[in-house]
Design a protein around this motif. Structure first.
Motif, PDB file in Angstrom:
ATOM      1  N   TYR A 284      54.364  50.173  41.415  1.00  0.00           N
ATOM      2  CA  TYR A 284      55.194  50.651  42.535  1.00  0.00           C
ATOM      3  C   TYR A 284      54.360  51.502  43.497  1.00  0.00           C
ATOM      4  CZ  TYR A 284      58.700  53.731  44.756  1.00  0.00           C
ATOM      5  OH  TYR A 284      59.446  54.450  45.647  1.00  0.00           O
ATOM      6  N   GLN A 285      53.502  52.358  42.957  1.00  0.00           N
ATOM      7  CA  GLN A 285      52.689  53.228  43.812  1.00  0.00           C
ATOM      8  C   GLN A 285      51.347  52.607  44.192  1.00  0.00           C
ATOM      9  OE1 GLN A 285      53.385  55.846  45.402  1.00  0.00           O
ATOM     10  NE2 GLN A 285      55.228  56.659  44.449  1.00  0.00           N
ATOM     11  N   LEU A 286      50.730  51.863  43.244  1.00  0.00           N
ATOM     12  CA  LEU A 286      49.374  51.353  43.472  1.00  0.00           C
ATOM     13  C   LEU A 286      49.345  50.028  44.219  1.00  0.00           C
ATOM     14  CD1 LEU A 286      47.773  52.155  39.979  1.00  0.00           C
ATOM     15  CD2 LEU A 286      47.682  53.526  42.068  1.00  0.00           C
ATOM     16  N   CYS A 287      50.530  49.488  44.572  1.00  0.00           N
ATOM     17  CA  CYS A 287      50.564  48.199  45.279  1.00  0.00           C
ATOM     18  C   CYS A 287      50.074  48.316  46.714  1.00  0.00           C
ATOM     19  CB  CYS A 287      51.973  47.608  45.251  1.00  0.00           C
ATOM     20  SG  CYS A 287      53.168  48.570  46.213  1.00  0.00           S
ATOM     21  N   MET A 348      53.617  40.252  48.547  1.00  0.00           N
ATOM     22  CA  MET A 348      52.725  41.329  48.993  1.00  0.00           C
ATOM     23  C   MET A 348      51.261  40.917  48.859  1.00  0.00           C
ATOM     24  SD  MET A 348      54.467  44.890  47.695  1.00  0.00           S
ATOM     25  CE  MET A 348      53.322  45.931  48.630  1.00  0.00           C
ATOM     26  N   ALA A 349      50.929  40.272  47.742  1.00  0.00           N
ATOM     27  CA  ALA A 349      49.544  39.802  47.542  1.00  0.00           C
ATOM     28  C   ALA A 349      49.150  38.822  48.648  1.00  0.00           C
ATOM     29  CB  ALA A 349      49.408  39.140  46.169  1.00  0.00           C
ATOM     30  N   LEU A 350      50.075  37.907  48.990  1.00  0.00           N
ATOM     31  CA  LEU A 350      49.816  36.931  50.048  1.00  0.00           C
ATOM     32  C   LEU A 350      49.565  37.623  51.383  1.00  0.00           C
ATOM     33  CD1 LEU A 350      49.840  34.045  51.269  1.00  0.00           C
ATOM     34  CD2 LEU A 350      52.333  34.278  51.476  1.00  0.00           C
ATOM     35  N   PHE A 351      50.443  38.570  51.735  1.00  0.00           N
ATOM     36  CA  PHE A 351      50.329  39.213  53.047  1.00  0.00           C
ATOM     37  C   PHE A 351      49.168  40.205  53.111  1.00  0.00           C
ATOM     38  CE2 PHE A 351      54.850  37.831  53.211  1.00  0.00           C
ATOM     39  CZ  PHE A 351      54.693  36.943  54.271  1.00  0.00           C
ATOM     40  N   PHE A 352      48.783  40.788  51.969  1.00  0.00           N
ATOM     41  CA  PHE A 352      47.565  41.607  51.953  1.00  0.00           C
ATOM     42  C   PHE A 352      46.344  40.733  52.246  1.00  0.00           C
ATOM     43  CE2 PHE A 352      49.480  45.206  49.349  1.00  0.00           C
ATOM     44  CZ  PHE A 352      49.258  46.155  50.329  1.00  0.00           C
ATOM     45  N   GLY A 353      46.342  39.515  51.667  1.00  0.00           N
ATOM     46  CA  GLY A 353      45.246  38.585  51.943  1.00  0.00           C
ATOM     47  C   GLY A 353      45.182  38.199  53.406  1.00  0.00           C
ATOM     48  N   LEU A 354      46.365  37.888  53.984  1.00  0.00           N
ATOM     49  CA  LEU A 354      46.409  37.524  55.406  1.00  0.00           C
ATOM     50  C   LEU A 354      46.004  38.701  56.287  1.00  0.00           C
ATOM     51  CD1 LEU A 354      49.722  35.435  55.511  1.00  0.00           C
ATOM     52  CD2 LEU A 354      47.383  34.580  55.717  1.00  0.00           C
ATOM     53  N   GLY A 423      46.746  58.677  47.604  1.00  0.00           N
ATOM     54  CA  GLY A 423      46.437  59.569  48.724  1.00  0.00           C
ATOM     55  C   GLY A 423      45.035  60.132  48.656  1.00  0.00           C
ATOM     56  N   LEU A 424      44.564  60.393  47.438  1.00  0.00           N
ATOM     57  CA  LEU A 424      43.237  60.982  47.256  1.00  0.00           C
ATOM     58  C   LEU A 424      42.122  59.947  47.403  1.00  0.00           C
ATOM     59  CD1 LEU A 424      41.846  63.697  46.355  1.00  0.00           C
ATOM     60  CD2 LEU A 424      41.881  62.764  44.033  1.00  0.00           C
ATOM     61  N   LEU A 425      42.335  58.758  46.823  1.00  0.00           N
ATOM     62  CA  LEU A 425      41.245  57.784  46.719  1.00  0.00           C
ATOM     63  C   LEU A 425      41.181  56.787  47.867  1.00  0.00           C
ATOM     64  CD1 LEU A 425      41.485  56.943  42.894  1.00  0.00           C
ATOM     65  CD2 LEU A 425      39.893  58.500  44.027  1.00  0.00           C
ATOM     66  N   PHE A 426      42.314  56.498  48.526  1.00  0.00           N
ATOM     67  CA  PHE A 426      42.288  55.446  49.537  1.00  0.00           C
ATOM     68  C   PHE A 426      41.306  55.706  50.681  1.00  0.00           C
ATOM     69  CE2 PHE A 426      43.789  53.309  53.412  1.00  0.00           C
ATOM     70  CZ  PHE A 426      43.605  51.998  52.995  1.00  0.00           C
ATOM     71  N   VAL A 440      41.785  45.229  47.148  1.00  0.00           N
ATOM     72  CA  VAL A 440      42.079  45.977  45.922  1.00  0.00           C
ATOM     73  C   VAL A 440      43.569  45.912  45.605  1.00  0.00           C
ATOM     74  CG1 VAL A 440      42.040  48.272  44.851  1.00  0.00           C
ATOM     75  CG2 VAL A 440      40.122  47.534  46.287  1.00  0.00           C
ATOM     76  N   PHE A 441      44.403  46.128  46.614  1.00  0.00           N
ATOM     77  CA  PHE A 441      45.848  46.113  46.414  1.00  0.00           C
ATOM     78  C   PHE A 441      46.367  44.703  46.173  1.00  0.00           C
ATOM     79  CE2 PHE A 441      45.099  49.836  49.254  1.00  0.00           C
ATOM     80  CZ  PHE A 441      45.321  50.797  48.279  1.00  0.00           C
ATOM     81  N   MET A 442      45.717  43.721  46.773  1.00  0.00           N
ATOM     82  CA  MET A 442      46.097  42.330  46.546  1.00  0.00           C
ATOM     83  C   MET A 442      45.930  41.979  45.060  1.00  0.00           C
ATOM     84  SD  MET A 442      44.652  38.885  48.402  1.00  0.00           S
ATOM     85  CE  MET A 442      43.047  38.928  47.586  1.00  0.00           C
ATOM     86  N   VAL A 443      44.820  42.411  44.471  1.00  0.00           N
ATOM     87  CA  VAL A 443      44.553  42.149  43.048  1.00  0.00           C
ATOM     88  C   VAL A 443      45.599  42.837  42.174  1.00  0.00           C
ATOM     89  CG1 VAL A 443      42.921  42.553  41.156  1.00  0.00           C
ATOM     90  CG2 VAL A 443      42.082  41.779  43.389  1.00  0.00           C
TER      91      VAL A 443
END
Length: 513
Positions: A284-287, A348-354, A423-426, A440-443
């Protein structure tokens, strides 16, 4: 209205969900977006206060540090709030905890609204911590309350009030942050004073609505109040079958006392429920949804939108978010939790790729930023179609009564730690990977979809005991259904048939819960 009651929706149930969410998850969503608009005014206030105190302008590094602390301390407050929930609900109950939590909202509103008048930036920072505390408590107590008061045939739809009001809070935060309203040097403190309004509305209505009947019966042993609560939420007088089912669930459990977090980790009967909740809340948070806000304004500027128009265009993101959450709430009982989660994370994975592709070609083609913008809207809609609300519903559904408070404490801890980590790492991920940061989020989204496809059983319209039994095989424990519960339900069904002189169907004789 009669048809709504047959489906399990009553005025009392909808009122409890509406006002419960208004003073709880709405404030969480509102505080996610409300600090964006007045950011420059807040930094100017920090500089002015510093200069008045110390006779010199604040350093660039110091103002950045104070601003980062103002933003991030919200998540720290949320974590502390989540950790306190098991103790609060044990003493005050589900509804009582929600009502008590309004004290935090009122304190936060006063601190942040009066900080400028008192020339104290510390008040603003402490206020952000307190409203984080409020949100941490709300995001555990509210889903628990909604899951326990809703009949199983509408439990998902009622549970989605949490997600809908988070999205609505984000949207209202964006609206009130427009230049015509509170985005002005003399008005920005009213953005924080507004926090008190939803809390006051909840305090005016929620005290007159019932406590969770499951909590009253299993943990308080108050059958009279539990019966009245069932009657109010279900809109019918004869709730004997519901009372007997909850009694049977209580007797089927090893203990009626709430178990500890350590007990949850040790008990192999709930091992995969625990793993599922941790995976769901982490996903939920790391997506990556929170991370796309870093890109949004830059994409709008590259698309050629004037800076003065960007706040109005940003409203489309909040609007899409709210609309998708409402649609999800309307279809969740037809489609189910599992398909919506798999669809949401896969989309979400699809649209992160696009989006990654579009960002890489953004400088070559003048029309490419518009595709990036469309991808962002699609990402938001995909998130709110399932991943944005179902994790909270599942946390309440996967555990029986005695485990529920500890489970929400674990889920809340994972939620807020993951929020803080993003928030810290992005910023570092973005600096290292540039336009490929979203890979990263797509994976992560793909991994979440695979997990839910293979390991998550559907919970739609099932009792809490049936859901526990569906995990029995993967937990390698006995999957025999609870015989006592079956005996209770079948005996009650037969007695009703004899009393009414009709052969009612099995569906009609089932308990609503």
């Amino acid at each position: 209205m009669h048809n709504a009651a047959e489906r399990g929706l009553t005025a009392c149930l909808i009122g409890a969900a509406f006002f419960g969410a208004l003073g709880s998850s709405f404030l969480y969503g509102y505080n996610l977006s409300v600090v964006n608009a007045p950011a420059n005014y807040i930094k100017a206030f920090y500089n002015k206060t510093w200069q008045e105190r110390y006779g010199e302008p604040i350093g660039a590094g110091t103002v950045t540090l104070l601003w980062s602390l103002t933003v991030s301390i919200f998540a720290i407050g949320g974590l502390v709030g989540a950790l306190t929930v098991p103790f609060l609900i044990k003493i005050f109950g589900r509804k009582g905890t929600l009502l008590l939590n309004n004290v935090n909202a009122a304190i936060a509103a006063l601190l942040m609204a009066l900080g400028e008048t008192a020339a104290s930036f510390e008040m603003l920072i402490i206020g952000r911590f307190v409203i984080g505390l409020d949100s941490g408590i709300a995001l555990s107590a509210l889903p628990m309350y909604l899951g326990e008061i809703a009949p199983r045939q509408v439990r998902g739809s009622i549970g989605q009030f949490n997600s809908i009001f988070i999205c609505l809070g984000v949207f209202i935060g964006q609206v009130l942050g427009l230049p015509e309203i509170f985005h002005q040097e003399t008005r920005w403190i009213w953005l924080f004073a507004f926090l008190a309004a939803p809390a006051v509305l909840q305090l005016c209505v929620l005290p007159f609505l019932p406590e969770s009947p499951r909590f009253l019966l299993i943990e308080r042993r108050d059958e009279a109040r539990a019966e009245k609560a069932f009657q109010a939420f279900l809109g019918k007088q004869d709730v004997s079958l519901e009372l007997e089912e909850v009694h049977a669930e209580s007797r089927a459990q090893n203990t009626v006392a709430a178990v500890t977090v350590l007990d949850v980790f040790r008990n192999r009967n709930v091992r995969w429920q625990l793993i599922t909740v941790i995976v769901t809340m982490a996903s939920y948070q790391l997506c990556g949804l929170n991370a796309i806000w870093y890109y949004t304004n830059g994409i709008f500027e590259k698309a050629g939108f004037a800076k003065s128009l960007i706040p109005y265009i940003t409203l489309s993101t909040g609007g899409i978010e709210t609309l998708a959450a409402i649609i999800s709430g309307l279809v969740i009982e037809k489609i189910g939790r599992k398909p919506l989660l798999i669809f949401g994370f896969s989309a979400m994975a699809l649209f992160f790729g696009l989006l990654t592709i579009f960002l890489n070609f953004q400088d070559r083609y003048s029309w490419m930023p518009y595709l990036s913008f469309a991808s962002i809207l699609a990402l938001i809609a995909s998130f709110c179609s399932g991943p944005g609300g179902i994790p909270f519903i599942l946390t309440g559904e996967l555990f029986e009564q005695s485990y529920r408070s500890a489970a929400f404490m674990i889920a809340g801890t994972v939620n807020w730690l993951a929020n803080f980590a993003v928030g810290l790492l992005f910023p570092f991920i973005q600096e290292a990977l540039q336009d490929y940061a979203f890979v990263v989020f797509m994976v992560i989204c793909v991994m979440a979809s695979v997990y839910f496809f293979f390991l998550l059983p559907e919970t739609k319209s099932k009792t809490f005991l049936e859901i526990s039994q569906s995990f029995a095989k993967i937990n390698k424990v006995s999957d025999a259904p609870d015989q006592e519960l079956e005996d209770v339900l079948s005996a009650k069904a037969r007695s009703r048939d004899e009393a009414n002189g009709v052969a009612a169907s099995v569906v009609e004789m089932e308990s609503s819960f």
